[in-house]
Design a protein around this motif. Structure first.
Motif: not given
Length: 422
Positions: A391-395, A401-404
């Motif tokens: 879950r942490r890796e997915s977050d 992705r959101a930052l990019k």
């Protein structure tokens, strides 16, 4: 029962990392935290000086071990474990001390030599504790983490030798299962009372007397006791030594595990009493695991495989009951040089010793393979922690992705605003 202890201890050390991660996950210290205090640089020593200081530490520790083992020889004579019946006992027999031990046991109590043994061993350990701390400082470890590990290894090695020396003599030199069992019972009973008396009752009495005294000296002593910090190192070491009693000599005292449960019940409350009334409350320090203690536990389990196999094959009469054709009755005149225990009734037949050794080491290898497989197949991380890691890796991936996407959007907006400006 020995097989059960071997596989239980193997499963314990294999499953403990899983439990550590579960505790760390619940308390927020997993994944492990790199604390700057642990890796703070202490000294910077060149390699030549380090090698010299390591050699010096080994030399000083060796001298202390010689002193400790000398006391164990004296203690064996005091407790009546050594006599002139066999050739190997004659090498260790000291008539004056043995005679004094007989008088001590007859006039005081049969437990008197054992009580004296436990108290002297405790003082030897306390003396070496000071030496080990000075030696570790002289070795010049670069970080506090390395310093703590080196100190733990030194103290465990010395105190384990001090705790198990008499037991190893009775088990594998004198080959006397009855006396080995008796010594284990004495150690369990007396050492439990020793912990409560010296760790809680005596410090509490001294503190109370110091607080109620009107002299300035006593008040200073009380203040020093109040300022003394609680150190959990000795409590860890006691549990590790007790784990060795259960694991290394399983078949000698099957009730040892029950004794440990009872002793630990009082030990937990004894430690709680120390924290509440004897020492100041310690400052919590988050840890992600046992550190070097887990490696020590694993070493004890591996040694326990060898000792329990040797107890089965050479010390007890279990192998003789399984393969009676390899043994014969003892002839006191012909076998005097080959008897290590005067109570032995059977001895290996001529030419069968090699088969007994082959059976013992073959059995040890077979059990060791199964124990190793058990150690390998037990997962080190639970599904709860694995799911949390995923879950942490997915977050992190979604955040990246959101930052990019945000950077790309800002870039497009900047380009559009520049075009409008032109």
């Amino acid at each position: 029962y020995s097989l059960f202890i071997i596989f239980w201890s193997t499963a314990f050390v294999a499953a403990w990392p899983r439990q550590e991660k579960n505790f760390g996950f619940v308390h927020g210290v997993y994944p492990p935290l790199l604390k700057a205090n642990d890796f703070q640089q202490l000294t910077s020593t060149n390699e030549t000086n380090k090698i010299f200081m390591y050699a010096f530490s080994i030399f000083i520790t060796g001298i202390n071990l010689v002193v400790a083992l000398s006391w164990h020889i004296i203690s064996l004579n005091l407790q009546g474990y050594v006599s002139e019946q066999t050739w190997i006992q004659k090498l260790l027999y000291i008539s004056t001390i043995a005679h004094f031990g007989r008088k001590l046991r007859s006039t005081c109590s049969s437990f008197a030599p054992t009580i004296l043994h436990v108290l002297i061993v405790q003082r030897l350990n306390a003396f070496y504790r000071i030496i080990a701390e000075k030696l570790t400082l002289l070795e010049g470890h670069e970080t506090k983490h390395e310093h703590a590990q080196a100190l733990a290894v030194k103290r465990f090695f010395f105190e384990a030798a001090d705790a198990y020396a008499t037991l190893f003599y009775l088990a594998f030199i004198q080959f006397d299962m009855i006396q080995l069992r008796s010594e284990l019972v004495n150690i369990y009973s007396i050492d439990s009372f020793r912990r409560i008396a010296l760790e809680s009752a005596l410090p509490m009495a001294i503190k109370y007397y110091s607080l109620t005294s009107s002299t300035n000296l006593k008040n200073q002593h009380a203040k020093s006791k109040e300022e003394e910090n609680y150190d959990d190192f000795d409590d860890y070491l006691e549990m590790i030594i007790e784990f060795g009693y259960i694991t290394l000599f399983a078949s000698a005292l099957p009730l040892g595990a029950l004794f440990s449960i009872c002793a630990n019940y009082f030990e937990v409350r004894n430690d709680l009493f120390k924290l509440l009334y004897v020492y100041p409350r310690p400052i919590p320090s988050p840890e992600s695991g046992l550190g070097v203690w887990r490696a020590i536990l694993t070493s004890i389990v591996a040694l326990g495989l060898l000792t329990n196999t040797a107890l089965f094959a050479f010390t007890s009469e279990q192998l003789r009951s399984w393969v009676p054709s390899l043994f014969r009755k003892v002839d006191p005149t012909l076998d005097a040089l080959f008897i290590t225990n005067a109570d032995d009734e059977f001895i290996a037949r001529e030419g069968s010793g090699r088969y007994i050794v082959l059976l013992a080491f073959g059995l040890e290898h077979v059990i060791g393979i199964f124990a190793l497989l058990l150690y390998i197949i037990i997962p080190r991380t639970s599904s709860l922690v694995l799911n949390d890691i995923k879950r942490r890796e997915s977050d992190k991936l979604r955040a990246a992705r959101a930052l990019k996407k945000s950077k790309l959007s800002n870039l497009v907006q900047n380009e559009q605003s520049q075009k409008k400006t032109k």
